[in-house]
Design an enzyme around this catalytic site. Structure first.
Site, PDB file in Angstrom:
ATOM      1  N   LYS A  22       0.819  -1.248   0.022  1.00 46.32           N
ATOM      2  CA  LYS A  22       0.134   0.101  -0.138  1.00 46.32           C
ATOM      3  C   LYS A  22       0.862   1.399  -0.009  1.00 46.32           C
ATOM      4  O   LYS A  22       0.745   2.024  -0.672  1.00 46.32           O
ATOM      5  CB  LYS A  22      -0.956  -0.087   1.210  1.00 46.32           C
ATOM      6  CG  LYS A  22      -1.486   1.329   1.490  1.00 46.32           C
ATOM      7  CD  LYS A  22      -2.336   1.333   2.720  1.00 46.32           C
ATOM      8  CE  LYS A  22      -1.778   1.520   4.241  1.00 46.32           C
ATOM      9  NZ  LYS A  22      -1.419   2.884   4.569  1.00 46.32           N
ATOM     10  N   ASN A  23       2.146   1.150   0.951  1.00 41.31           N
ATOM     11  CA  ASN A  23       2.666   2.533   1.049  1.00 41.31           C
ATOM     12  C   ASN A  23       3.831   2.620   0.060  1.00 41.31           C
ATOM     13  O   ASN A  23       4.391   3.776  -0.039  1.00 41.31           O
ATOM     14  CB  ASN A  23       3.388   2.604   2.376  1.00 41.31           C
ATOM     15  CG  ASN A  23       2.182   2.643   3.353  1.00 41.31           C
ATOM     16  OD1 ASN A  23       1.298   3.245   3.234  1.00 41.31           O
ATOM     17  ND2 ASN A  23       2.592   2.530   4.879  1.00 41.31           N
ATOM     18  N   CYS A 116      -4.590  12.179  13.354  1.00 46.10           N
ATOM     19  CA  CYS A 116      -5.360  11.016  13.047  1.00 46.10           C
ATOM     20  C   CYS A 116      -5.005  10.196  14.635  1.00 46.10           C
ATOM     21  O   CYS A 116      -4.396  10.841  15.393  1.00 46.10           O
ATOM     22  CB  CYS A 116      -4.723  10.090  11.984  1.00 46.10           C
ATOM     23  SG  CYS A 116      -3.191   9.333  12.453  1.00 46.10           S
ATOM     24  N   ARG A 121       0.880  14.290  13.487  1.00 42.61           N
ATOM     25  CA  ARG A 121       1.186  14.101  11.970  1.00 42.61           C
ATOM     26  C   ARG A 121       1.398  15.316  11.221  1.00 42.61           C
ATOM     27  O   ARG A 121       0.494  15.474  10.424  1.00 42.61           O
ATOM     28  CB  ARG A 121       0.539  13.029  11.137  1.00 42.61           C
ATOM     29  CG  ARG A 121       0.595  11.726  12.046  1.00 42.61           C
ATOM     30  CD  ARG A 121      -0.077  10.643  11.520  1.00 42.61           C
ATOM     31  NE  ARG A 121       0.374  10.062  10.412  1.00 42.61           N
ATOM     32  CZ  ARG A 121       0.116   9.173   9.742  1.00 42.61           C
ATOM     33  NH1 ARG A 121      -0.882   8.340  10.000  1.00 42.61           N
ATOM     34  NH2 ARG A 121       0.873   8.485   8.753  1.00 42.61           N
ATOM     35  N   ASP A 304       4.877   0.325  12.010  1.00 44.62           N
ATOM     36  CA  ASP A 304       3.899  -0.270  11.619  1.00 44.62           C
ATOM     37  C   ASP A 304       3.728  -1.828  12.036  1.00 44.62           C
ATOM     38  O   ASP A 304       2.641  -2.355  11.792  1.00 44.62           O
ATOM     39  CB  ASP A 304       3.728  -0.297  10.096  1.00 44.62           C
ATOM     40  CG  ASP A 304       3.546   1.198   9.584  1.00 44.62           C
ATOM     41  OD1 ASP A 304       3.602   1.543   8.295  1.00 44.62           O
ATOM     42  OD2 ASP A 304       3.380   2.093  10.621  1.00 44.62           O
ATOM     43  N   ILE A 326       8.317   6.692  16.920  1.00 51.59           N
ATOM     44  CA  ILE A 326       7.970   7.420  15.847  1.00 51.59           C
ATOM     45  C   ILE A 326       6.682   8.004  15.910  1.00 51.59           C
ATOM     46  O   ILE A 326       6.843   9.658  15.653  1.00 51.59           O
ATOM     47  CB  ILE A 326       7.794   6.499  14.673  1.00 51.59           C
ATOM     48  CG1 ILE A 326       8.799   5.514  14.360  1.00 51.59           C
ATOM     49  CG2 ILE A 326       7.289   7.261  13.255  1.00 51.59           C
ATOM     50  CD1 ILE A 326      10.095   6.500  13.990  1.00 51.59           C
ATOM     51  N   ARG A 396      -8.787  -0.565   5.028  1.00 54.79           N
ATOM     52  CA  ARG A 396      -7.652   0.531   4.559  1.00 54.79           C
ATOM     53  C   ARG A 396      -6.251  -0.033   3.884  1.00 54.79           C
ATOM     54  O   ARG A 396      -5.650   0.304   3.180  1.00 54.79           O
ATOM     55  CB  ARG A 396      -7.521   1.491   5.317  1.00 54.79           C
ATOM     56  CG  ARG A 396      -8.495   2.468   5.624  1.00 54.79           C
ATOM     57  CD  ARG A 396      -8.131   3.452   6.400  1.00 54.79           C
ATOM     58  NE  ARG A 396      -7.093   4.162   5.850  1.00 54.79           N
ATOM     59  CZ  ARG A 396      -6.216   4.860   6.528  1.00 54.79           C
ATOM     60  NH1 ARG A 396      -6.329   5.075   7.820  1.00 54.79           N
ATOM     61  NH2 ARG A 396      -5.244   5.416   5.840  1.00 54.79           N
TER      62      ARG A 396
HETATM   63  C1  EPZ Z   1       4.406   6.876   6.577  1.00 53.49           C
HETATM   64  O1  EPZ Z   1       3.616   8.000   6.963  1.00 53.49           O
HETATM   65  C2  EPZ Z   1       3.501   5.749   6.298  1.00 53.49           C
HETATM   66  N1  EPZ Z   1       2.444   6.004   5.502  1.00 53.49           N
HETATM   67  C3  EPZ Z   1       3.022   5.123   7.669  1.00 53.49           C
HETATM   68  O2  EPZ Z   1       2.252   3.907   7.561  1.00 53.49           O
HETATM   69  C4  EPZ Z   1       4.038   5.136   8.714  1.00 53.49           C
HETATM   70  O3  EPZ Z   1       3.608   4.719   9.971  1.00 53.49           O
HETATM   71  C5  EPZ Z   1       5.024   6.074   8.760  1.00 53.49           C
HETATM   72  O4  EPZ Z   1       5.489   6.374   7.405  1.00 53.49           O
HETATM   73  C6  EPZ Z   1       6.275   5.852   9.575  1.00 53.49           C
HETATM   74  O5  EPZ Z   1       7.116   4.803   8.930  1.00 53.49           O
HETATM   75  C7  EPZ Z   1       2.619   5.886   4.136  1.00 53.49           C
HETATM   76  O6  EPZ Z   1       3.651   5.636   3.690  1.00 53.49           O
HETATM   77  C8  EPZ Z   1       1.514   6.319   3.339  1.00 53.49           C
HETATM   78  P1  EPZ Z   1       6.597  10.314   8.579  1.00 53.49           P
HETATM   79  P2  EPZ Z   1       4.240   9.378   7.181  1.00 53.49           P
HETATM   80  O7  EPZ Z   1       6.413  11.461   8.011  1.00 53.49           O
HETATM   81  O8  EPZ Z   1       5.033   9.766   5.848  1.00 53.49           O
HETATM   82  C9  EPZ Z   1       6.944  13.384  12.119  1.00 53.49           C
HETATM   83  C10 EPZ Z   1       0.348   2.700   7.720  1.00 53.49           C
HETATM   84  O9  EPZ Z   1       0.004   2.155   8.753  1.00 53.49           O
HETATM   85  N2  EPZ Z   1       7.098  14.336  11.026  1.00 53.49           N
HETATM   86  O10 EPZ Z   1       7.522   9.178   8.296  1.00 53.49           O
HETATM   87  O11 EPZ Z   1       2.993  10.157   7.491  1.00 53.49           O
HETATM   88  C11 EPZ Z   1       5.657  12.537  12.099  1.00 53.49           C
HETATM   89  O12 EPZ Z   1       4.917  13.301  13.108  1.00 53.49           O
HETATM   90  C12 EPZ Z   1       0.863   4.028   7.952  1.00 53.49           C
HETATM   91  O13 EPZ Z   1       0.364   2.179   6.599  1.00 53.49           O
HETATM   92  C13 EPZ Z   1       6.744  15.663  11.180  1.00 53.49           C
HETATM   93  O14 EPZ Z   1       7.139  16.069  12.335  1.00 53.49           O
HETATM   94  O15 EPZ Z   1       4.883   9.440   8.374  1.00 53.49           O
HETATM   95  C14 EPZ Z   1       6.225  11.380  12.767  1.00 53.49           C
HETATM   96  O16 EPZ Z   1       6.368  11.306  14.099  1.00 53.49           O
HETATM   97  C15 EPZ Z   1       0.465   4.653   9.397  1.00 53.49           C
HETATM   98  N3  EPZ Z   1       6.774  16.932  10.580  1.00 53.49           N
HETATM   99  C16 EPZ Z   1       7.646  11.060  12.148  1.00 53.49           C
HETATM  100  O17 EPZ Z   1       7.855  12.415  11.703  1.00 53.49           O
HETATM  101  C17 EPZ Z   1       6.571  16.307   8.820  1.00 53.49           C
HETATM  102  O18 EPZ Z   1       6.382  17.284   8.243  1.00 53.49           O
HETATM  103  C18 EPZ Z   1       7.341  10.004  10.979  1.00 53.49           C
HETATM  104  O19 EPZ Z   1       6.243  10.415  10.192  1.00 53.49           O
HETATM  105  C19 EPZ Z   1       6.265  15.111   8.747  1.00 53.49           C
HETATM  106  C20 EPZ Z   1       6.616  14.055   9.672  1.00 53.49           C
END
Ligand code: EPZ
Length: 416
Positions: A22-23, A116, A121, A304, A326, A396
């Site tokens: 998916k990702n 969420c 996020r 995840d 995370i 999802r």
């Molecule tokens: C991706 O989410 C995945 N989703 C998530 O999978 C996964 O849990 C996550 O990466 C971590 O591996 C998709 O790829 C569609 P991040 P993403 O930006 O990109 C902080 C699932 O179950 N952050 O890597 O949204 C954030 O708050 C989902 O399939 C900022 O502070 O995650 C978090 O603490 C859930 N500012 C950390 O970074 C930003 O601008 C990692 O978030 C962006 C992120």
């Protein structure tokens, strides 16, 4: 709303096919916006999130065709630069259209994804990077308004590793003037898969899969035909299912290379894992040993997989400390697991799991995608009946999971 009902403690034996990730599919389908002509994607999973992103791409003016696991997208007719709230709120990964829209249409108006269940996020790093590439960013009425006559290469540092942040800025940078450097970039296999697709389209990207990526902008990109990589989280979920039930599951069409940390940790619990090229045979042992885990960006232990692993630790022989580094609120599944008899205490971002002899089936409620997977796993291991409600969370990210577990011998069914 559907409920999944499980009679626990059935041995799981046999083989299961893993679907496309998916990702990886989400950013790769969005990358079609960067080219004119028909892109063809195969091994695309049939999931709610995939349907949502296709609906959004249609809304932006792209043509799409779907036939089983094959998706065709042609963005020649891309003429709408707005991603509305009602679509973005359903799936926060819609924010991935921001970079490509600014790159192609020189402007974008994308609804801010809310937080969420698992955390706030924020997308500050997406926006900071786009500004460095020369975009003007305004936030108003719950929308991001971005515009740029021409994006220019920049040297961008990520304060925090961000998967979709890296992907968004990659897709903006490939058509920018000059060279962009992404420092502290995400190294997840899904990021590497996107980089490979963009490279096939004609982009010039070095360092994908390392912490520093260099992107040399080009004037245009061509459409491609690509196969989506296997879903490493679906794979990990079935690995834990085998360990949890003392089962013997052969996992087919997976990529063991993407699961180094999960393989290592499961082996430490006493689980036997035979690795082949594109498959793994996972056998549970009589006694499950407790191990500690700490979630980290790839190649660390994936966040995840945290909820799924916690279920295994809840019936292990000792005490396990699970640190979630995370997301700030990714222990929602703990209260539901407690209702099934698990002995878990949470302090800040650390959960201490004292193994109990067994879990007992109970009615439980899913709250987010991976938490719902962990409740299914708990039901498979528990004594008696478990009913998991609100399984739309599950749909999802998992395609026909109850059929796959039923095929392995589980007593599981979906009740409308
Ligand atoms: C991706 O989410 C995945 N989703 C998530 O999978 C996964 O849990 C996550 O990466 C971590 O591996 C998709 O790829 C569609 P991040 P993403 O930006 O990109 C902080 C699932 O179950 N952050 O890597 O949204 C954030 O708050 C989902 O399939 C900022 O502070 O995650 C978090 O603490 C859930 N500012 C950390 O970074 C930003 O601008 C990692 O978030 C962006 C992120």
């Amino acid at each position: 709303m559907d409920t999944i009902v499980i009679e626990g403690q059935h041995d799981l034996k046999g083989s299961v096919h893993i679907g496309g990730a998916k990702n990886a599919a989400l950013p790769i389908l969005v990358s079609s916006l960067l080219s004119d002509g028909w892109n063809t994607y195969t091994n695309v999973p049939d999931l709610k999130d995939i349907q949502s992103i296709i609906a959004l791409l249609n809304q932006l003016g792209a043509q799409t065709e779907v036939e089983q696991d094959c998706v065709g997208i042609n963005a020649s007719g891309l003429n709408v630069f707005e991603a509305p709230y009602d679509l973005v709120r359903k799936m926060r990964a819609s924010i991935l259209v921001l970079g490509p829209l600014v790159a192609r249409l020189k402007k974008a108006r994308v609804s801010l994804p809310g937080g969420c269940a698992i955390g706030a996020r924020p997308i500050n790093l997406h926006l900071k990077g786009l500004k460095q590439l020369g975009a003007t960013i305004e936030l108003e009425h719950g929308y991001v308004e971005a515009s740029a006559d021409r994006l220019r290469g920049a040297d961008i540092y990520f304060d925090v590793v961000s998967v979709t942040g890296t992907e968004n800025l990659m897709m903006a940078a490939v058509l920018a003037d000059g060279v962009t450097v992404l420092r502290n970039a995400a190294r997840e296999p899904e990021v590497v898969a996107l980089a490979e697709v963009l490279t096939q389209m004609g982009a010039q990207i070095e360092g994908a899969g390392t912490a520093v990526m260099t992107i040399k902008g080009v004037s245009s990109l061509s459409p491609v035909t690509v196969k989506i990589i296997p879903d490493r989280i679906e794979t990990g979920t079935f690995m834990v299912a085998a360990a949890l039930t003392g089962g013997d599951i052969t996992i087919l069409d997976c990529e063991p290379e993407h699961l180094g940390a999960v393989v290592h940790k499961l082996q430490s619990t006493g689980t036997t894992i035979d690795i082949q090229d594109q498959s793994m045979r996972v056998r549970g042992s009589g006694e499950i040993k407790s191990v500690d885990i700490k979630t980290l960006a790839y190649p660390g232990f994936p966040t995840d997989m945290q909820a799924q692993f916690m279920v295994l630790m809840s019936i292990a022989s000792g005490t396990s400390v699970i640190s979630e580094t995370i997301f700030e609120n990714r222990f929602i599944h703990v209260s539901e697991l407690r209702r099934m008899g698990a002995d878990i205490t949470v302090s800040g971002n650390t959960a201490t799991v004292r193994g109990v002899g067994k879990l007992s089936g109970a009615p439980v409620m899913a709250t987010d995608l991976r938490a719902s997977a962990s409740l299914i796993l708990a039901g498979l291991a528990a004594e008696g009946t478990t009913a998991v409600s609100r399984v739309y969370h599950l749909d999802r990210g998992y395609e026909k999971i109850e059929d796959k577990f039923s095929h392995l011998g589980a007593a599981i069914k979906r009740v409308k």
